[in-house]
Scaffold this active site. Structure first.
Site, PDB file in Angstrom:
ATOM      1  N   THR A  11       0.803  -1.218   0.000  1.00  0.00           N
ATOM      2  CA  THR A  11       0.000   0.000   0.000  1.00  0.00           C
ATOM      3  C   THR A  11       0.839   1.273   0.000  1.00  0.00           C
ATOM      4  OG1 THR A  11      -0.158  -0.105   2.410  1.00  0.00           O
ATOM      5  CG2 THR A  11      -1.955  -1.110   1.141  1.00  0.00           C
ATOM      6  N   GLY A  12       2.157   1.147   0.211  1.00  0.00           N
ATOM      7  CA  GLY A  12       3.026   2.322   0.208  1.00  0.00           C
ATOM      8  C   GLY A  12       3.386   2.760  -1.204  1.00  0.00           C
ATOM      9  N   VAL A  14       6.293   2.912  -2.722  1.00  0.00           N
ATOM     10  CA  VAL A  14       7.195   1.987  -3.407  1.00  0.00           C
ATOM     11  C   VAL A  14       6.478   0.677  -3.706  1.00  0.00           C
ATOM     12  CG1 VAL A  14       9.345   0.682  -3.229  1.00  0.00           C
ATOM     13  CG2 VAL A  14       9.260   3.047  -2.439  1.00  0.00           C
ATOM     14  N   CYS A 130      18.269   4.933  -2.419  1.00  0.00           N
ATOM     15  CA  CYS A 130      17.913   5.471  -3.733  1.00  0.00           C
ATOM     16  C   CYS A 130      18.992   6.393  -4.307  1.00  0.00           C
ATOM     17  CB  CYS A 130      16.574   6.203  -3.658  1.00  0.00           C
ATOM     18  SG  CYS A 130      16.428   7.347  -2.263  1.00  0.00           S
ATOM     19  N   LYS A 214      25.327   6.353   4.473  1.00  0.00           N
ATOM     20  CA  LYS A 214      24.852   5.288   3.586  1.00  0.00           C
ATOM     21  C   LYS A 214      25.486   5.401   2.212  1.00  0.00           C
ATOM     22  CE  LYS A 214      20.183   5.099   5.572  1.00  0.00           C
ATOM     23  NZ  LYS A 214      18.780   5.472   5.281  1.00  0.00           N
ATOM     24  N   ARG A 235      17.377  17.698   1.210  1.00  0.00           N
ATOM     25  CA  ARG A 235      15.986  17.520   0.787  1.00  0.00           C
ATOM     26  C   ARG A 235      15.514  18.803   0.110  1.00  0.00           C
ATOM     27  NH1 ARG A 235      14.150  12.643   0.572  1.00  0.00           N
ATOM     28  NH2 ARG A 235      14.290  12.209   2.802  1.00  0.00           N
ATOM     29  N   HIS A 242      15.334  12.382  -7.817  1.00  0.00           N
ATOM     30  CA  HIS A 242      16.542  12.839  -7.125  1.00  0.00           C
ATOM     31  C   HIS A 242      17.556  13.366  -8.141  1.00  0.00           C
ATOM     32  CE1 HIS A 242      14.983  11.296  -3.515  1.00  0.00           C
ATOM     33  NE2 HIS A 242      15.809  10.294  -3.275  1.00  0.00           N
TER      34      HIS A 242
END
Length: 341
Positions: A11-12, A14, A130, A214, A235, A242
């Site tokens: 449901t998200g 992604v 990502c 990361k 952000r 991106h």
């Protein structure tokens, strides 16, 4: 014969994209299950143009007999249910940060290191962050030519990287600014509408953020353990897509013509580098596209063997869902998963 595929976190943002891409790319499925938390059970979600799936409860779902599970439910949920699925014989492709740096879990971008799948030991494969994914796709052909030793990258990351709630917050703040409503700040540390925030994820003791960490450690695991990475992750008030400004230092002397040719031929890369107004790609132009777009390619003469470039990619696709499906395709191509085992 097709594969039985479970999509976890369906449901998200992604999760929905995973279902869409599985259908778009005609991944050979015999059955698809859409899984989410108990509060979503019974909801309907689209798979392809015609098929509708009913959400099933992840907590009680039996993974026995399922071939592949595409996970995007949040790291804490993956920590519980990904090992459970793997123990049932299902290969898990996890889009969260939970397993990325575990030494016995491959961290894979298929255009860059698909052969790492052959070292899979726990039936779990990790999908990278990502911002890392698009960067290593753009840099792999350059690394093959010139051997990158240092990367300095500044990211301009869309609010969809923070999920649907992040997108809703940008929309609400933008709308409210025109009628004089004070901004409600919940998903980000400061107002995101008409602003940029140099802070993604939590701060670490050295002053960097977890997102920046990361990018460094994942790039080394995927591309080359000897590469040094300095990242600043920001952000920006963009819904999807991106962008990254990247400077690299290499061991070999840069030949710009060879660099252009390598990028033109590279899998997953589209080079659009016209030195004219509009001769580059912006995030709004990459939405819904599979490629990582590279522009503004030029020599960086402030360092020896330096090169500068700009790259953009749809973070919900290549940065998440598409890469996961491509991993599944690579597993099939390498004969590492078979229907019904």
């Amino acid at each position: 014969m097709g594969y039985r595929v479970a999509v976890v976190g369906a449901t998200g943002a992604v999760g929905r994209e995973l279902l869409r891409i599985l259908a778009e790319r005609h991944f050979p499925v015999s059955e698809v299950a859409a899984l989410a938390s108990a509060r979503s059970v019974g909801q309907e979600i689209s798979y392809g143009d015609k098929k509708v799936l009913k959400i099933q409860n992840l907590e009680t779902f039996d993974f026995e007999g399922w071939d592949i599970a595409l996970f995007s439910p949040g790291a804490s949920v993956s920590a519980i249910h990904a090992p459970r699925a793997a123990a049932a014989g299902c290969i898990v492709i996890d889009n969260t940060s939970q397993f990325r740096m575990e030494p016995d879990v491959p961290l894979v971008v298929p255009e860059v290191n698909a052969n790492a799948l052959k070292k899979m030991k726990r039936r779990i494969v990790a999908n990278p962050n990502c911002s890392t994914a698009q960067m290593v796709v753009a840099l792999k052909p350059l690394h093959d030519l010139f051997t990158i030793r240092r990367i300095v990258v500044s990211t301009y990351q869309a609010v969809s990287g923070a999920g649907k709630d992040g997108m809703d917050e940008l929309f609400a703040q933008s709308k409210g600014s025109f009628v004089g409503d004070p901004p409600t700040i919940a998903q980000f540390t400061k107002q995101i509408a008409f602003n940029v925030i140099p802070h993604i994820d939590r701060f670490l003791p050295d002053g960097s953020t977890k997102e920046e960490w990361k990018m460094a450690v994942e790039t080394r695991k995927i591309l080359d353990p000897d590469i040094k990475v300095a990242a600043t992750c920001v952000r920006v008030p963009v819904f999807i897509g991106h962008s990254e400004s990247i400077n690299i230092e290499c061991e070999e002397k840069i030949d710009l013509a060879r660099a252009r040719e390598a990028l033109r031929e590279a899998e997953g890369v589209i080079l659009r580098d016209e030195r004219d107004d509009g001769g580059y790609v912006t995030p709004i132009e990459c939405v819904g596209e599979d490629a990582t777009y590279v522009s503004r390619l030029r020599i960086d003469d402030t360092v020896e063997n330096g090169l500068a470039l700009w790259c953009v990619s749809d973070n919900l696709r290549k940065g998440a869902a598409l890469n996961a499906v491509q991993i599944a395709e690579a597993l099939v191509a390498l004969d590492l998963v078979r229907p019904g085992r």
